[in-house]
Design a protein around this motif. Structure first.
Motif, PDB file in Angstrom:
ATOM      1  N   ASN A  60       0.829  -1.211   0.000  1.00  0.00           N
ATOM      2  CA  ASN A  60       0.000   0.000   0.000  1.00  0.00           C
ATOM      3  C   ASN A  60       0.861   1.257   0.000  1.00  0.00           C
ATOM      4  OD1 ASN A  60      -2.457  -1.315  -0.087  1.00  0.00           O
ATOM      5  ND2 ASN A  60      -2.682  -1.399   2.132  1.00  0.00           N
ATOM      6  N   ARG A 108       0.684   3.957  -2.832  1.00  0.00           N
ATOM      7  CA  ARG A 108       0.392   5.339  -2.432  1.00  0.00           C
ATOM      8  C   ARG A 108       1.376   6.302  -3.091  1.00  0.00           C
ATOM      9  NH1 ARG A 108       1.232   4.954   2.952  1.00  0.00           N
ATOM     10  NH2 ARG A 108      -0.653   3.685   3.028  1.00  0.00           N
ATOM     11  N   HIS A 150       0.361   9.065  -5.884  1.00  0.00           N
ATOM     12  CA  HIS A 150       0.687  10.473  -5.654  1.00  0.00           C
ATOM     13  C   HIS A 150       1.472  11.040  -6.839  1.00  0.00           C
ATOM     14  CE1 HIS A 150       2.254  13.697  -2.613  1.00  0.00           C
ATOM     15  NE2 HIS A 150       1.347  14.162  -3.435  1.00  0.00           N
ATOM     16  N   LEU A 156      -6.074   6.762  -4.036  1.00  0.00           N
ATOM     17  CA  LEU A 156      -5.493   7.739  -3.118  1.00  0.00           C
ATOM     18  C   LEU A 156      -6.575   8.376  -2.247  1.00  0.00           C
ATOM     19  CD1 LEU A 156      -2.580   8.778  -2.701  1.00  0.00           C
ATOM     20  CD2 LEU A 156      -3.130  10.693  -4.176  1.00  0.00           C
ATOM     21  N   ASP A 163      -7.645   5.894   0.488  1.00  0.00           N
ATOM     22  CA  ASP A 163      -6.591   5.436   1.395  1.00  0.00           C
ATOM     23  C   ASP A 163      -6.627   6.239   2.700  1.00  0.00           C
ATOM     24  OD1 ASP A 163      -4.395   4.352   2.586  1.00  0.00           O
ATOM     25  OD2 ASP A 163      -2.949   5.010   1.077  1.00  0.00           O
ATOM     26  N   ALA A 179      -3.330   8.063   3.571  1.00  0.00           N
ATOM     27  CA  ALA A 179      -2.862   9.155   2.711  1.00  0.00           C
ATOM     28  C   ALA A 179      -2.975  10.481   3.457  1.00  0.00           C
ATOM     29  CB  ALA A 179      -3.672   9.208   1.424  1.00  0.00           C
ATOM     30  N   GLN A 187      -4.381  13.654  -0.786  1.00  0.00           N
ATOM     31  CA  GLN A 187      -5.781  13.618  -1.191  1.00  0.00           C
ATOM     32  C   GLN A 187      -6.189  14.903  -1.899  1.00  0.00           C
ATOM     33  OE1 GLN A 187      -7.925  12.484   2.405  1.00  0.00           O
ATOM     34  NE2 GLN A 187      -7.741  10.321   1.851  1.00  0.00           N
TER      35      GLN A 187
END
Length: 373
Positions: free
Chosen positions: A211, A215, A219, A248, A251, A254, A259
């Motif tokens: 993850n 992530r 991003h 994202l 998550d 995050a 975000q």
């Protein structure tokens, strides 16, 4: 002198990465060519590129965050420590033992106990210049080559190397303009999309690190697509990017910045046409973004509202707004800024509230065509 020699060194590193990956690709398909020596070599070179694409301050902020401390708190502690040292030098310094223990504790947090601190010459501007040189030396192409070969199974890389590749691509996308265009042209966006869509591991420990990798890749997708004209991106890449950006948004680990940038990129993509909107709906994007509309962070809340503004008039959003309780929440956002008469004279926080209210008002106005709403 160090900066002047960056480009030749990077050209050597990227050239070697491409050569190693090509040799593995041209082999008979036996992945035994990618055992520990190659893994170690690739990790070292990718790690070098990751350090060249970030400034010292960002590394410092990340290290402090692991100790639950902000950069501002760190600067304040340094200031207090320097004042304390200056005051002690004005006295006889008889309380040396106690002060030594205090100084040692401060050094444990990375705070020096001297009066003067050498100025950090590694500025964000210099970092951007390094990134430009790395891109000119085919740095993106080298990283994409590793990802593509790993996906095809011709080489095997460790999860840590994969995470470093995604982090480096994300750091490269900090530079706007031609760098982000090169990121798309040389396959960086496609590589990051493939990483996000790859299946995760079964075990909890490996899944957590997977993850983290996804992530970083998502991003990087967000940073790439915030300012790019989405029409210049191929349709299949836009559709794949929507999946990555919604990952994202969903998550929980995050950050607000991740975000926010993911939502801004989604807003940009949803301006293109029905294909992107259909994929957004299929991936439960309306409910995901609607949840973020009520985040405790003003910029995330504004970006989520603006994103759904591009879905105004679409059936999934109309269906959501036919619920009176949901409409009341939207109306509350529009009324939140009613106390400020002149938006141009408000604070930055109030400006975000104004932009949120404007987007919410525009969405509701566009949805008034529906009788139930």
């Amino acid at each position: 002198m160090l900066f002047i020699r960056v480009k030749p060194a990077v050209q050597h590193i990227t050239g070697l990465i491409i050569k190693l990956a090509q040799e593995a690709t041209d082999s008979t398909g036996n992945t035994s060519t990618a055992k520990t020596p190659l893994n170690t070599l690739l990790y070292g070179m990718v790690h070098s590129l990751s350090l060249l694409t970030v400034c010292n301050k960002e590394l410092h902020v990340k290290a402090l965050a692991e100790k639950d401390m902000t950069y501002e708190q760190y600067q304040q502690m340094k200031k207090l420590q320097r004042l304390k040292v200056k005051k002690e030098k004005q006295t006889d310094g008889s309380e040396g033992d106690v002060d030594a223990k205090a100084a040692a504790a401060m050094r444990g947090l990375g705070v020096d106990d001297g009066e003067d601190e050498e100025e950090d010459i590694d500025t964000p501007e210099m970092c951007k210049r390094r990134i430009t040189k790395i891109v000119d030396a085919d740095g993106i192409k080298a990283l994409v080559k590793i990802v593509s070969c790993a996906t095809a199974g011709t080489i095997s890389i460790t999860p840590k190397t994969n995470e470093l590749i995604c982090r480096t691509l994300r750091q490269i996308c900090v530079v706007e303009g031609t760098v982000r265009g090169t990121m798309i042209q040389q396959g960086g966006l496609k590589a990051c999309n493939s990483v996000v869509s790859s299946p995760s591991s079964a075990s909890a420990t490996e899944k957590s690190f997977d993850n983290l990798i996804r992530r970083e890749a998502a991003h990087a997708v967000a940073k790439t697509l915030i300012t790019i004209n989405p029409i210049l991106v191929k349709e299949y890449q836009r559709v794949a990017a929507i999946n990555a950006l919604l990952f994202l948004c969903k998550d929980n680990d995050a950050s607000n910045l991740m975000q926010f940038e993911g939502l801004m990129a989604l807003t940009n993509l949803l301006t293109v046409g029905t294909v992107e909107k259909d994929r957004f709906v299929k991936e439960s994007g309306v409910h995901t973004v609607h949840y973020l509309m009520f985040s405790d962070h003003n910029m995330v809340r504004r970006a989520a509202t603006e994103c759904l503004c591009n879905m105004a008039g679409e059936e999934p959003l109309l269906k959501l707004l036919r619920d009176p309780s949901k409409v009341r929440l939207w109306v509350a956002l529009t009324e939140e800024f009613s106390t400020v008469s002149d938006p141009s004279e408000c604070s930055a926080e109030d400006q975000e509230v104004f932009l949120t209210a404007r987007a919410a008002s525009g969405t509701l106005a566009s949805c008034m065509q529906d009788i139930v709403v």
